[in-house]
Design an enzyme around this catalytic site. Structure first.
Site, PDB file in Angstrom:
ATOM      1  N   GLY A 256     133.963  67.941   1.359  1.00 17.97           N
ATOM      2  CA  GLY A 256     132.750  68.720   1.551  1.00 17.97           C
ATOM      3  C   GLY A 256     131.530  67.834   1.514  1.00 17.97           C
TER       4      GLY A 256
ATOM      5  N   CYS B 273     138.835  63.955  -1.289  1.00 14.32           N
ATOM      6  CA  CYS B 273     137.420  63.560  -1.359  1.00 14.32           C
ATOM      7  C   CYS B 273     136.647  64.443  -2.342  1.00 14.32           C
ATOM      8  CB  CYS B 273     136.802  63.565   0.039  1.00 14.32           C
ATOM      9  SG  CYS B 273     137.514  62.284   1.098  1.00 14.32           S
ATOM     10  N   TYR B 274     135.827  65.369  -1.853  1.00 17.99           N
ATOM     11  CA  TYR B 274     135.089  66.262  -2.746  1.00 17.99           C
ATOM     12  C   TYR B 274     136.054  66.999  -3.663  1.00 17.99           C
ATOM     13  CZ  TYR B 274     131.588  69.791  -4.121  1.00 17.99           C
ATOM     14  OH  TYR B 274     130.724  70.599  -4.824  1.00 17.99           O
TER      15      TYR B 274
END
Length: 526
Positions: free
Chosen positions: A59, A86-87
């Site tokens: 995100g 990731c996020y």
């Protein structure tokens, strides 16, 4: 879809990544059902089909910013294997007491990571060094208690972490993109080994399940379907026809804005070959009259959309009076995801017609048998249903048809020029093997077409000076149609296409090729 086929899959929680749909497609490629949910979806939605595991997407936010989307506690309390991307990894780290920071090195693009701590279930059978695709400014600086560092980048930043006993994992790269070559193997480890999912999602299984669902929903009632000739409505028609046979009536509206021979092909395939009850309405003159003098792109779309609804609604009213109670649409999964996303800040790029805009006096119940499928899955289902390749691999086509590829005034003569030029372009690409996958490799192009400009160009033919119109050729490559790059077509092919168009299509004396990506351009010209 029945619980048997959907249950035991993967729930993907969307935190706004442009690659979220791609994660779902990659899981589907492993033969496992995957469904995308908004990060704030209710637990009963996410766990409705008893997923065996959860993937948290990337995100654009920073987890430590006020108002940033957070990890809903029920996702962890459910005690299902969880992979954060990731996020998503940063959310897991923050929830369990780790520290996420935006200070220091940022990593974007191609990178290499080195695996640590020997073999772990997530990286089972993968080499000690991996090429990956990074896209992050923040990173996990301090691991949460109970987690091990599983990989680091050459910059020394944490690239993967895991709590093996609780089956919680995070990766700071994108395993779903093509730029991470072994990413599919990592996802396979998570989905099949760690989560224990069974690879039971296939075209054949989907067809059997969909036929059962359609029959249960429709019973003895009749179904109306708007057949555009595109892949989605064509596959929906074939699937519903297999389920309920004569109970289906398809209506095809020829707007006069279709490609060369397309209207005739649709009628031949579905009425003559498939045996579908087909009502073909030739509304060419009605559309051309309504479009006379209309040149502004959005005005064209609105005229075409309104008129299409009017023509279709006239047929629908007659069928409704005869007892038709269901309306079928070729809605596919990306449509569902985009509609559910409710982008509050999205701006209108374009509008287009959809039979869902029927007048309120027509009260049909919806049948949407393809709403769980991505486009590539729709094509596989179409092939399994016996539809010809000419239908299954038909080029994407906008709802308003050639109305938005014929820039400026729309006349029958200009449409005929455009049709002929477009057909030559597609013929040459097809003969060069550039329109469809081959030998296990994806197609070299994703969408290809010609555009007729409202511009006249000076030329010379023989000893005569000409002043005729210009054709633009457009071919793009893309995975998701949200972004696209122009296709690097061979010069010899472009030369052949140009020569044929100028020689065979009266009124065209110049051909150009569009070398603009999306963004900044759109794929279509209007």
């Amino acid at each position: 879809m029945s619980n048997d086929l959907r249950s035991g899959g993967i729930a993907i929680v969307d935190y706004g990544s442009q690659y979220t749909q791609l994660i779902a497609r990659r899981v589907r490629e492993l033969g496992v059902y995957a469904e995308v949910f908004a990060y704030d979806a209710l637990p009963e939605e996410i766990y409705r089909h008893n997923p065996r595991g959860v993937i948290l997407s990337g995100g654009p936010n920073s987890v430590y910013e006020p108002g940033a989307p957070q990890l809903t506690p029920h996702l962890i309390r459910a005690e299902r294997p969880t992979l954060g991307v990731c996020y998503g990894m940063q959310l897991i780290a923050q929830l369990y007491g780790g520290h996420v920071t935006g200070n220091g090195t940022r990593e974007y693009g191609d990178a290499e990571i080195a695996l640590l701590n020997g073999s772990t279930p997530l990286f089972e059978s993968l080499p000690a060094r991996l090429d990956v695709w990074m896209s992050h400014g923040d990173h996990v600086e301090t691991l949460p208690a109970g987690f091990l560092a599983l990989a680091r980048s050459d910059n020394g930043l944490l690239a993967a972490m895991g709590d093996v006993s609780r089956r919680l994992y995070g990766v700071q790269f994108h395993p779903e993109v093509a730029h991470t070559p072994r990413g599919i193997d990592l996802l396979r480890n998570f989905v099949l080994s760690i989560c224990g999912c069974e690879p039971k999602w296939s075209a054949a299984a989907f067809i059997d399940d969909a036929v059962e669902r359609i029959r249960a929903q429709v019973g003895p009632e009749r179904v109306l379907l708007g057949l555009s000739g595109g892949v989605d409505s064509a596959v929906a028609a074939a699937l519903i026809h297999q389920a309920v046979g004569e109970q289906l009536t398809a209506v095809f509206v020829n707007t006069g804005l279709m490609r060369l021979h397309e209207a005739e092909d649709v009628v031949h395939v579905f009425r003559d070959q498939q045996g579908v009850n087909l009502i073909a309405v030739d509304a060419t003159e009605t559309f051309l009259d309504a479009l006379h003098g209309v040149t502004e792109p959005e005005a064209k779309r609105k005229v075409i959309g309104r008129l299409f609804i009017d023509v279709f609604a006239e047929q629908a009213r007659q069928l409704s009076a005869d007892g038709v109670r269901f309306l079928a649409q070729g809605t596919i999964y990306p449509d569902v995801i985009e509609s559910a996303a409710g982008h509050k800040t999205a701006k209108m790029i374009k509008s287009h017609h959809n039979v869902g805009g029927l007048p309120p006096d027509l009260e049909f119940r919806l049948v949407e048998p393809l709403r769980d499928l991505f486009k590539d899955e729709v094509r596989r289902v179409g092939t399994a249903l016996g539809l010809p390749d000419a239908i299954v691999w038909r080029q994407p086509f906008p709802g308003p048809g050639l109305g938005i590829r014929c820039l400026g005034a729309i006349t029958w003569e200009r449409l005929e020029k455009l049709r002929a030029a477009d057909a030559i372009f597609l013929q040459e690409l097809d003969q060069a093997g550039m329109l469809r996958p081959s030998d296990g490799q994806p197609a070299q192009t994703s969408q290809c077409f010609a555009v007729l400009l409202p511009v006249q160009s000076v030329g010379v033919m023989g000893d005569n000076r000409t002043y005729e119109e210009v054709i633009v050729l457009r071919a793009v490559t893309t995975d998701d149609f949200m972004t696209a790059d122009w296709a690097r077509l061979p010069f010899d092919l472009l030369a052949r296409v140009s020569s044929r168009i100028v020689n065979e299509v009266k009124g065209i004396n110049r051909v150009t090729y569009d070398v603009t990506s999306k963004p900044p351009a759109t794929i279509e010209w209007e």
